[in-house]
Design a protein around this motif. Structure first.
Motif, short mmCIF file in Angstrom:
data_model
loop_
_atom_site.label_atom_id
_atom_site.label_comp_id
_atom_site.label_asym_id
_atom_site.label_seq_id
_atom_site.Cartn_x
_atom_site.Cartn_y
_atom_site.Cartn_z
N ILE A 70 10.23 -19.37 -10.71
CA ILE A 70 10.25 -17.97 -11.15
C ILE A 70 8.87 -17.57 -11.64
N GLY A 71 8.20 -18.47 -12.37
CA GLY A 71 6.84 -18.18 -12.81
C GLY A 71 5.90 -17.93 -11.64
N GLN A 72 6.03 -18.71 -10.58
CA GLN A 72 5.19 -18.51 -9.40
C GLN A 72 5.51 -17.19 -8.71
N ALA A 73 6.80 -16.83 -8.67
CA ALA A 73 7.18 -15.55 -8.06
C ALA A 73 6.60 -14.38 -8.87
N PHE A 74 6.68 -14.47 -10.20
CA PHE A 74 6.08 -13.44 -11.04
C PHE A 74 4.56 -13.40 -10.86
N ALA A 75 3.94 -14.56 -10.70
CA ALA A 75 2.49 -14.62 -10.52
C ALA A 75 2.07 -13.90 -9.25
N GLU A 76 2.81 -14.11 -8.17
CA GLU A 76 2.47 -13.43 -6.91
C GLU A 76 2.70 -11.93 -7.01
N ALA A 77 3.77 -11.53 -7.70
CA ALA A 77 4.03 -10.09 -7.90
C ALA A 77 2.92 -9.47 -8.74
N ALA A 78 2.44 -10.21 -9.74
CA ALA A 78 1.36 -9.70 -10.59
C ALA A 78 0.07 -9.54 -9.80
N ALA A 79 -0.24 -10.54 -8.99
CA ALA A 79 -1.46 -10.48 -8.19
C ALA A 79 -1.42 -9.30 -7.22
N ALA A 80 -0.27 -9.06 -6.61
CA ALA A 80 -0.13 -7.94 -5.69
C ALA A 80 -0.31 -6.61 -6.42
N ALA A 81 0.24 -6.51 -7.62
CA ALA A 81 0.12 -5.28 -8.40
C ALA A 81 -1.33 -5.03 -8.80
N CYS A 82 -2.03 -6.08 -9.17
CA CYS A 82 -3.44 -5.93 -9.54
C CYS A 82 -4.28 -5.53 -8.33
N ASP A 83 -3.94 -6.06 -7.17
CA ASP A 83 -4.64 -5.65 -5.94
C ASP A 83 -4.41 -4.17 -5.66
N ALA A 84 -3.20 -3.69 -5.92
CA ALA A 84 -2.85 -2.30 -5.60
C ALA A 84 -3.39 -1.32 -6.63
N ALA A 85 -3.38 -1.70 -7.91
CA ALA A 85 -3.71 -0.75 -8.97
C ALA A 85 -5.06 -0.99 -9.61
#
Length: 386
Positions: A70-85
């Motif tokens: 779950i931590g890794q899934a959140f990490a990937e979601a966070a990285a994608a959000a930082c790339d977008a925003a």
């Protein structure tokens, strides 16, 4: 300050993400929503999460594995959000609740998985996590933390406005000039979704648009058994979760009512009516005049229509306050994180039952030394801006 908030709720289907800019001006916290997303869990991971939830038993090896995955899934979601925003100053991760320990009218502990070190390592940004435990240590329920943002959003409105979240569990915040009250009411979508998945009633895993419940007939005998639940008569503040309201709970009620052969649509109609009646009873008793609704159940016209009819209150989506209902919980995490790093306690004792308001969360450093803003006075209102 630009903050990324993330949470996976009691539907455990994925991660809600919101990037917001937060600025305090003359006691009002101004919020601009810069990016929003909903990232589905990989099907295998979601299946493992569901298999680990109450009333199932699970060993510590699986808990450890889920914390990492779950931590890794959140990490990937966070990285994608930082790339977008663009770059963010802070990340706040609620993680995935897997157990909320309540005995009687006291919360004794809570467990959210999703190791924040994976997020900090992937993004290089400091992470606030474990936002419920401090309130529980102070004698509170650690819930509903939505009261933190609800109190700010509803501040100054006439009458007795309420914010109602219809997620897996229904919870409400009622605000007036003298107090803020909040509590978990009971099941909203938790039992409905459990039955739909168990009976393969809809490929989405939930009652899309309330169509299945609308096609059924309420079974009054079963409803009467369900309404015998002692939790509904516990005085707020109080909290509950899927530790109580799960598929076995439904099957036990079916046995006790002699309705084990009930048609699926009739069962769903009855469970929807349970949510309607328990929510309406709670809010009418508190004298609410308007209700702002969020959560998955805000898209279910059966639930909304029934609640409007029984309460007589004005119902509107949280969107009417400028905050999209589907993003509210992720935005809540960002607001809590902002308050934590600015030295502002964010739990509300009259809502959670704690001995006092507390700074929430634990902090995992990112790639740079921790540097916090200067403390500020607690804001008294929140305004959503373009």
């Amino acid at each position: 300050m630009r903050i990324l908030g993330m949470i996976s709720g009691t539907s455990h289907d994925g991660i809600d993400v919101a990037v917001v800019d937060l600025v305090e001006r003359d006691g009002t916290l101004e919020l601009a929503l810069r990016h929003r997303d909903a990232v589905a869990y990989e099907p295998g991971l979601r299946s493992r999460i569901i298999a680990a939830l109450p009333p199932a038993s699970v060993d510590l090896a699986e808990v450890c594995a889920l914390d990492t995955l779950i931590g890794q899934a959140f990490a990937e979601a966070a990285a994608a959000a930082c790339d977008a925003a663009g770059a963010v100053d802070l990340i706040v991760s609620h993680g995935q609740t897997v157990f909320h320990w309540v005995e009687g009218d006291h919360a004794l502990g809570t467990l959210q998985l999703g190791q924040p070190a994976w997020i900090a390592e992937r993004t290089g940004v400091a992470v606030v996590s474990d936002v419920r435990s401090r309130d529980i240590a102070a004698g509170g329920h650690g819930a509903p933390l939505a009261s933190t943002i609800d109190a700010l959003l509803l501040a100054g409105r006439p009458g007795r406005p309420a914010a109602l979240n219809l997620g897996g569990i229904s919870n409400a915040t009622v605000v007036d000039p003298e107090s803020v009250r909040a509590w978990d009411i009971g099941p909203a979508n938790a039992l409905l979704d459990a039955v739909i998945v168990d009976r393969s009633a809809h490929p989405a895993g939930y009652d899309d648009g309330g169509a299945l419940a609308a096609a059924g007939t309420v079974d009054e005998a079963l409803l009467a058994v369900l309404l015998e639940e002692p939790y509904y008569r516990v005085a707020p503040p109080k909290s509950t979760g899927k530790e109580l309201f799960h598929l076995d709970y439904v099957n036990d009620a079916l046995r006790r009512s002699g309705r084990e052969d009930i048609a699926t649509n009739d069962l769903l109609a009855t469970l929807a009516r349970l949510t309607i009646v328990t929510v309406a009873d709670a809010l009418v008793a508190d004298g609410v005049t308007e209700i702002f609704v969020s959560g998955g159940g805000a898209h279910n016209p059966v639930l909304l229509g029934g609640i409007a009819e029984l309460t007589g209150a004005i119902l509107a989506p949280t969107d009417a306050l400028g905050l999209p209902g589907d993003d509210k919980e992720a935005v809540l995490m960002a607001v809590i994180g902002w308050m934590t790093v600015h030295g502002v306690p964010s739990s509300i004792p009259t809502a959670t039952g704690a001995r006092g308001s507390r700074l929430l969360g634990s902090i995992t450093p990112g790639a740079r030394p921790l540097a916090f803003p200067a403390p500020v006075t607690a804001p008294t209102a929140l305004r959503v801006v373009d």
